[in-house]
Design an enzyme around this catalytic site. Sequence first.
Site, mmCIF file in Angstrom:
data_model
loop_
_atom_site.group_PDB
_atom_site.id
_atom_site.type_symbol
_atom_site.label_atom_id
_atom_site.label_comp_id
_atom_site.label_asym_id
_atom_site.label_seq_id
_atom_site.Cartn_x
_atom_site.Cartn_y
_atom_site.Cartn_z
ATOM 1 N N SER A 25 -133.130 -132.755 52.368
ATOM 2 C CA SER A 25 -132.623 -131.397 51.228
ATOM 3 C C SER A 25 -131.237 -130.857 52.253
ATOM 4 C CB SER A 25 -133.874 -130.558 51.628
ATOM 5 O OG SER A 25 -133.699 -130.572 52.938
ATOM 6 N N HIS A 76 -137.871 -132.520 46.441
ATOM 7 C CA HIS A 76 -136.439 -132.373 46.351
ATOM 8 C C HIS A 76 -136.203 -133.721 45.298
ATOM 9 C CE1 HIS A 76 -135.222 -128.922 48.103
ATOM 10 N NE2 HIS A 76 -135.346 -129.460 49.246
ATOM 11 N N LYS A 125 -140.550 -126.170 42.698
ATOM 12 C CA LYS A 125 -138.697 -126.435 42.817
ATOM 13 C C LYS A 125 -138.115 -127.286 41.720
ATOM 14 C CE LYS A 125 -138.520 -127.367 47.387
ATOM 15 N NZ LYS A 125 -139.437 -127.362 48.683
#
Length: 396
Positions: free
Chosen positions: A184, A212, A243
């Site tokens: 990240s 991610h 996310k």
Amino acid sequence: MANVHELIFLKEKIQGLKDDGVYRKLPVLGGANDSEVILDGKRVINLSSNNYLGFANHPRLKKAAIEAVEKYGAGAGAVRTIVGNMDIHEELEKLLAEFKREEAAFIYQSGFNCNAGTIQAITEKGDLIISDELNHASIIDGSRLSKADKTIYKHSDIDHLEKVLKENRDKYNNILIITDGVFSMDGDIAKLPEIVELAEKYEAMTYVDDAHGSGVLGESGRGTVDHFNLHGRVDFSIGTLSKAIGVVGGYVAGSETMYEWLNHRARPVLFSTSLPPAAVGAIMEALRMLMESTEYTDRLWDNAKYFKSKLGTLGFDTGHSETPITPVIIGDEAKTMEFSRKLLENGVFVSGIVFPTVPKGTGRVRCMVTAGHTKEQLDRAVEVFEKVGKEMNILG
């Protein structure tokens, strides 16, 4: 005598944060988390969210959330093992498994919970956890909850990983190799094919935290395993629903065996109320949208490449990112925080990240470009970067 309830020891620690210049107040959003936001009363371009696909405020997700509330209520009312397991929870798991192209998917209330609950459930005394040195905090905390021994390997260093495996394989029952799919802070991708080959060679299990990578890599955002076509060869594939998916929650994708065991031993699920219906309804709509079309992931990558190339042309150091995460590396900690402050003053919100989150001397602002940004917004942001970069002598 001081009042014991004054928590003087904590007051002293808080003062220490202030003395070190790391005390902060939370930024406050005055509306939805979108490509432009009202932050502390001021309208700014948002380059700090994990809302990769622009789903957090998408009309289709909001509608699905409202419909789920109308049918199922505001909360699930219990843990899944008692009476909080609704048919939409089961539907979501089936849809996730289909989306991830795996046998099964097991949902948690957050991505952090995935690591806190899964690692300790699948390892025990007599096992070894081998973790990449740059793995996320929740992997570190999840590993601490396990009774297994732990060791780390140098970041994405396959030779070092093999050395650790070779030295330890005969000493342990099971070995679990854990890596982030996308790291990240730098935006680099794990060397998953090489890791999987080593795991198979040394009869170790593999565990990928794809927080991610979910919604970003692979076909329509199916993740790092899909990106490298490693289906059936990664034992535990962790994804987040908070996310790119834009809501909240997490899941582990893998085999039916994995699902059955976690159903009995995943402590956050056993001892905490299940995901609220609104979240489940919105998540399922997000997955349907990704399964219908690649337009959202295509737009995300197009925007990311556009923004990166413009910053690179200006002369900013954007590191070795292979994903939409775009670090702009400044170096000095104080200068990094000043750069972030001045960007905000000029209408661009991008958070500064310094030691101990990243190594000393590698302070950076981490830009998170999304599918929701327009080219016009990105152009305005680049203009601000150029203006502040020149004012601070970061650019020549």
